[in-house]
Design a protein around this motif. Structure first.
Motif, mmCIF file in Angstrom:
data_model
loop_
_atom_site.group_PDB
_atom_site.id
_atom_site.type_symbol
_atom_site.label_atom_id
_atom_site.label_comp_id
_atom_site.label_asym_id
_atom_site.label_seq_id
_atom_site.Cartn_x
_atom_site.Cartn_y
_atom_site.Cartn_z
ATOM 1 N N GLN A 39 0.840 -1.200 0.000
ATOM 2 C CA GLN A 39 0.000 0.000 0.000
ATOM 3 C C GLN A 39 0.870 1.243 0.000
ATOM 4 O OE1 GLN A 39 -2.357 -0.296 3.589
ATOM 5 N NE2 GLN A 39 -4.192 -0.685 2.382
ATOM 6 N N CYS A 40 0.358 2.318 -0.593
ATOM 7 C CA CYS A 40 1.081 3.596 -0.524
ATOM 8 C C CYS A 40 1.082 4.070 0.930
ATOM 9 C CB CYS A 40 0.395 4.627 -1.419
ATOM 10 S SG CYS A 40 1.051 6.288 -1.202
ATOM 11 N N ILE A 41 2.242 4.459 1.421
ATOM 12 C CA ILE A 41 2.360 4.885 2.823
ATOM 13 C C ILE A 41 1.498 6.108 3.119
ATOM 14 C CG2 ILE A 41 3.999 6.067 4.357
ATOM 15 C CD1 ILE A 41 6.039 4.082 3.747
ATOM 16 N N LEU A 42 1.316 6.981 2.119
ATOM 17 C CA LEU A 42 0.584 8.220 2.399
ATOM 18 C C LEU A 42 -0.921 8.120 2.139
ATOM 19 C CD1 LEU A 42 3.108 10.925 1.162
ATOM 20 C CD2 LEU A 42 2.249 10.647 3.477
ATOM 21 N N CYS A 43 -1.338 7.540 0.980
ATOM 22 C CA CYS A 43 -2.778 7.568 0.685
ATOM 23 C C CYS A 43 -3.427 6.192 0.789
ATOM 24 C CB CYS A 43 -3.037 8.177 -0.692
ATOM 25 S SG CYS A 43 -2.556 7.090 -2.039
ATOM 26 N N ALA A 44 -2.628 5.160 1.059
ATOM 27 C CA ALA A 44 -3.118 3.792 1.262
ATOM 28 C C ALA A 44 -3.714 3.160 0.004
ATOM 29 C CB ALA A 44 -4.103 3.729 2.425
ATOM 30 N N CYS A 45 -3.457 3.716 -1.185
ATOM 31 C CA CYS A 45 -3.926 3.047 -2.403
ATOM 32 C C CYS A 45 -3.072 1.796 -2.635
ATOM 33 C CB CYS A 45 -3.869 3.991 -3.604
ATOM 34 S SG CYS A 45 -2.210 4.323 -4.203
ATOM 35 N N THR A 46 -3.606 0.830 -3.393
ATOM 36 C CA THR A 46 -2.877 -0.421 -3.609
ATOM 37 C C THR A 46 -1.759 -0.204 -4.623
ATOM 38 O OG1 THR A 46 -4.944 -1.536 -3.195
ATOM 39 C CG2 THR A 46 -3.207 -2.871 -4.178
ATOM 40 N N LEU A 52 5.391 4.189 -2.311
ATOM 41 C CA LEU A 52 4.686 5.455 -2.530
ATOM 42 C C LEU A 52 4.104 5.472 -3.945
ATOM 43 C CD1 LEU A 52 4.513 8.064 -0.765
ATOM 44 C CD2 LEU A 52 6.406 8.960 -2.096
ATOM 45 N N CYS A 53 2.818 5.933 -4.088
ATOM 46 C CA CYS A 53 2.231 5.990 -5.433
ATOM 47 C C CYS A 53 2.774 7.229 -6.165
ATOM 48 C CB CYS A 53 0.705 6.019 -5.353
ATOM 49 S SG CYS A 53 0.017 7.561 -4.757
ATOM 50 N N THR A 54 2.590 7.258 -7.482
ATOM 51 C CA THR A 54 3.145 8.359 -8.271
ATOM 52 C C THR A 54 2.532 9.698 -7.870
ATOM 53 O OG1 THR A 54 3.195 6.747 -10.034
ATOM 54 C CG2 THR A 54 3.711 8.984 -10.662
ATOM 55 N N GLY A 55 1.208 9.703 -7.610
ATOM 56 C CA GLY A 55 0.522 10.942 -7.227
ATOM 57 C C GLY A 55 1.121 11.532 -5.962
ATOM 58 N N CYS A 56 1.323 10.677 -4.957
ATOM 59 C CA CYS A 56 1.875 11.165 -3.677
ATOM 60 C C CYS A 56 3.324 11.601 -3.854
ATOM 61 C CB CYS A 56 1.769 10.095 -2.599
ATOM 62 S SG CYS A 56 0.080 9.884 -2.023
ATOM 63 N N GLN A 57 4.038 10.897 -4.722
ATOM 64 C CA GLN A 57 5.439 11.273 -4.967
ATOM 65 C C GLN A 57 5.503 12.697 -5.538
ATOM 66 O OE1 GLN A 57 7.845 8.170 -6.224
ATOM 67 N NE2 GLN A 57 9.668 9.405 -6.074
HETATM 68 ZN ZN LIG Z 1 -0.303 7.625 -2.496
#
Ligand SMILES: [Zn+2]
Ligand SMILES: [Zn+2]
Length: 266
Positions: A39-46, A52-57
């Motif tokens: 899971q993404c550490i910040l938004c919890a998306c799979t 980390l997902c690209t959006g949060c990065q």
């Molecule tokens: Zn994220």
């Protein structure tokens, strides 16, 4: 009480117990991590992989699009390499390499890492700093990789209360990723300093005088070396100024500061 009857007092010393407990809990966290989907550490998306997902990065407060002081990393309002403070009171370190401003959502990650022992956040932050340093190594012709990494030391009592020194954890990751030796016992913090927040710049600096000590046994490893001090967040620069002064006076050839984030003046 029961333990103290079974074991000799020296084995119950906080300095000996804290690292064992930390190793044990890290193993437990590692084992449970293998069973959970990523899971993404910040938004919890799979996620397919990574932390980390690209959006949060993209949301992270990168400093690469800003003008910052080459020496201390603060946002610089006027064109030129150095901020006013570094021009008038140059620190002993030659430059700072700090990829992020200490702003949302990066501050959350650092807080989780430092105060809630979320080691996955620590790993992610260390990865991001290692990537930034590798980018530097490829793109800055005048930059030379240090020969020794030195995490900002923590007083033993504070380390025992927290269970770890976050700068040391980042340092271990960087040493491995960049293949540079890490030295954790060269400098000791021998005095715990009171909160620095309410003090003026010169009071902070005075507060830190004699807070650190270089090990006589290890001093030789420093002479003539280019070193990097590793810290989590650079706020007032008082700590890294004091540490770099000490390292240069003990024979280091050059000192850089590497940190995860820099607090910026608004
Ligand atoms: Zn994220
Ligand atoms: Zn500066």
């Amino acid at each position: 009480m029961v333990l103290s009857r079974l074991l000799p007092a020296r084995l119950l010393s906080p300095r000996l117990i804290a690292p064992r407990l930390e190793q044990f809990s890290a193993r437990l966290r590692g084992a449970s991590g293998k069973l959970l989907p990523s899971q993404c550490i910040l938004c919890a998306c799979t996620l397919e992989g990574g932390l980390l997902c690209t959006g949060c990065q993209l949301d992270l407060p990168h400093v690469y699009d800003q003008v910052v002081c080459r020496q201390c990393g603060i946002r610089n309002h006027s064109p030129g390499d150095f901020c006013g403070h570094c021009l008038h009171h140059p620190p002993a370190y030659s430059r700072s390499i700090i990829p992020f401003a200490y702003d949302y959502p990066l501050d959350n990650l650092i807080h989780k890492f430092k105060y809630r022992r979320h080691l996955a956040s620590g790993k992610l932050l260390s990865q991001l700093l290692a990537d930034y340093l590798k980018h530097h190594a490829q793109n800055q012709d005048d930059w030379v990789m240090p020969e020794l990494l030195i995490p900002a030391p923590m007083h033993w009592l504070r380390r025992w209360q927290r269970g770890f020194n976050q700068a040391e954890i980042v340092g271990q990751y960087l040493a491995h990723a960049l293949e540079v030796p890490l030295e954790t016992r060269l400098i000791q913090r021998i005095h715990k300093t009171p909160a620095q927040k309410e003090l003026t710049r010169s009071e902070r600096q005075r507060n830190l005088r004699k807070a650190f000590k270089i090990s006589e046994k290890k001093r030789g490893t420093l002479v003539g070396k280019r070193v990097a001090i590793i810290d989590d967040v650079v706020t007032t620069t008082a700590t890294v100024r004091e540490l770099s002064k000490l390292l240069i006076s003990a024979g280091a050839k050059d000192v850089q500061v590497w940190a995860l984030a820099r607090t910026m003046e608004k």
